[in-house]
Design a protein around this motif. Structure first.
Motif, PDB file in Angstrom:
ATOM      1  N   ASP A   3      56.454 -18.829 -26.922  1.00  0.00           N
ATOM      2  CA  ASP A   3      57.837 -18.619 -27.330  1.00  0.00           C
ATOM      3  C   ASP A   3      57.936 -17.980 -28.701  1.00  0.00           C
ATOM      4  O   ASP A   3      58.769 -17.118 -28.947  1.00  0.00           O
ATOM      5  N   PHE A  35      64.251 -19.828 -32.401  1.00  0.00           N
ATOM      6  CA  PHE A  35      63.023 -19.931 -31.605  1.00  0.00           C
ATOM      7  C   PHE A  35      61.892 -19.041 -32.151  1.00  0.00           C
ATOM      8  O   PHE A  35      60.994 -18.663 -31.409  1.00  0.00           O
ATOM      9  N   PRO A 114      70.076 -17.967 -26.982  1.00  0.00           N
ATOM     10  CA  PRO A 114      69.688 -19.207 -26.306  1.00  0.00           C
ATOM     11  C   PRO A 114      69.861 -19.174 -24.793  1.00  0.00           C
ATOM     12  O   PRO A 114      69.094 -19.826 -24.065  1.00  0.00           O
ATOM     13  N   TYR A 115      70.821 -18.409 -24.302  1.00  0.00           N
ATOM     14  CA  TYR A 115      71.058 -18.364 -22.856  1.00  0.00           C
ATOM     15  C   TYR A 115      69.970 -17.582 -22.130  1.00  0.00           C
ATOM     16  O   TYR A 115      69.654 -17.870 -20.971  1.00  0.00           O
ATOM     17  N   HIS A 117      66.822 -17.280 -23.559  1.00  0.00           N
ATOM     18  CA  HIS A 117      65.616 -18.042 -23.868  1.00  0.00           C
ATOM     19  C   HIS A 117      65.458 -19.250 -22.950  1.00  0.00           C
ATOM     20  O   HIS A 117      64.337 -19.641 -22.597  1.00  0.00           O
ATOM     21  N   SER A 118      66.565 -19.822 -22.519  1.00  0.00           N
ATOM     22  CA  SER A 118      66.515 -20.993 -21.645  1.00  0.00           C
ATOM     23  C   SER A 118      66.067 -20.643 -20.234  1.00  0.00           C
ATOM     24  O   SER A 118      65.669 -21.516 -19.461  1.00  0.00           O
ATOM     25  N   GLY A 119      66.168 -19.357 -19.880  1.00  0.00           N
ATOM     26  CA  GLY A 119      65.814 -18.933 -18.537  1.00  0.00           C
ATOM     27  C   GLY A 119      66.954 -19.039 -17.547  1.00  0.00           C
ATOM     28  O   GLY A 119      66.819 -18.642 -16.389  1.00  0.00           O
ATOM     29  N   GLU A 120      68.096 -19.567 -17.999  1.00  0.00           N
ATOM     30  CA  GLU A 120      69.217 -19.757 -17.090  1.00  0.00           C
ATOM     31  C   GLU A 120      69.904 -18.437 -16.742  1.00  0.00           C
ATOM     32  O   GLU A 120      70.408 -18.263 -15.632  1.00  0.00           O
ATOM     33  N   TYR A 121      69.921 -17.511 -17.697  1.00  0.00           N
ATOM     34  CA  TYR A 121      70.576 -16.220 -17.488  1.00  0.00           C
ATOM     35  C   TYR A 121      69.621 -15.085 -17.839  1.00  0.00           C
ATOM     36  O   TYR A 121      68.696 -15.249 -18.646  1.00  0.00           O
ATOM     37  N   ARG A 171      67.379  -9.525 -20.436  1.00  0.00           N
ATOM     38  CA  ARG A 171      65.932  -9.555 -20.328  1.00  0.00           C
ATOM     39  C   ARG A 171      65.499  -8.103 -20.126  1.00  0.00           C
ATOM     40  O   ARG A 171      66.013  -7.407 -19.251  1.00  0.00           O
ATOM     41  N   LYS A 203      76.706 -14.177 -18.411  1.00  0.00           N
ATOM     42  CA  LYS A 203      77.239 -15.211 -19.297  1.00  0.00           C
ATOM     43  C   LYS A 203      77.985 -14.536 -20.439  1.00  0.00           C
ATOM     44  O   LYS A 203      77.473 -13.603 -21.072  1.00  0.00           O
TER      45      LYS A 203
END
Length: 238
Positions: A3, A35, A114-115, A117-121, A171, A203
């Motif tokens: 990370d 991060f 953060p969205y 980095h979290s992998g959610e989006y 990404r 998002k």
């Protein structure tokens, strides 16, 4: 890759931005990302006729420790083409588009990251309209942005408050995977249409916004809003 080794690539398409280019580069450099994410900057000079190029080259010489890539178009080819050129030169896991003017605050990168980095989006847009403290330069631009966002929401089945926002963060693998046809300001509706047609959720996060006037060098016109609507319709039908 760990990370703490991840990188955000910042693409800065520039055309006759001699008044602000050094200011925005300084702002981008001053941002500390969450991060322990690093930054790389890709400036694409889209055939500027002013001192933009000279100033960027001078800035790079004065900051040899900073990873800045400088790419030049021999003629003005449009913002969309400048972004497409920038995409070819990025190496980071994440990428954001940063206009060379001072309307958007690079410190807001930390609100979007953060969205991803979290992998959610895989896609995050910074919305000027979600932040009610923001002001807008011209009523036509405000309502035009609202209209384009409404039509995008209607056509593609996801509610968006600010489709035309400059702050679109992806990404990099996703952005690189999408073939683009744009040359001008139609980058925004084209990438939105193609991302949503692929089934990705966008998002939206509230960001700050300090608009500039036409006298200060704002380049987008009301006709670009009409073109955006046409582009959204075109890719929906295809």
């Amino acid at each position: 890759m760990a990370d703490h080794e991840k990188t955000l690539s910042v693409i800065i398409p520039s055309y006759n931005e001699g008044k602000t280019i050094c200011h925005i580069l300084t702002r981008v450099l001053s941002v500390l990302l969450p991060f322990e994410i690093k930054k790389e900057i890709v400036v694409v000079d889209d055939g500027s006729a002013d001192e933009t190029g000279m100033l960027v080259e001078s800035f790079i010489r004065e900051h040899p420790e900073v990873p800045i890539k400088y790419v030049v178009h021999d003629i003005n080819r449009g913002k969309g083409m400048a972004i497409r050129t920038g995409i070819k030169h990025i190496t980071g896991e994440y990428v954001i588009i940063q206009d060379a003017d001072l309307e958007y605050d690079p410190h807001d990168y930390s609100l979007l990251l953060p969205y991803l980095h979290s992998g959610e989006y895989s896609v995050v847009y910074g919305s000027r309209f979600l932040n009610r403290q923001n002001r807008h330069s011209y009523p036509a631009f405000y309502w035009g942005g609202r209209l384009v966002s409404f039509i995008a929401s209607l056509l593609y089945g996801q509610v968006l408050t600010d489709e035309p926002t400059c702050y679109k963060m992806f990404r990099s693998s996703l952005l690189k995977s999408i073939p683009l046809d744009c040359t001008g300001f139609e980058f925004c509706p084209e990438i939105t249409a193609k991302v949503l047609k692929k089934g990705y959720k966008i998002k939206e996060v509230a960001i700050s916004y300090t608009p500039r006037s036409m006298e200060d060098g704002k380049k987008i016109k009301w006709t670009d809003g009409l073109e955006a609507i046409w582009v959204l319709l075109k890719y929906r039908i295809r």
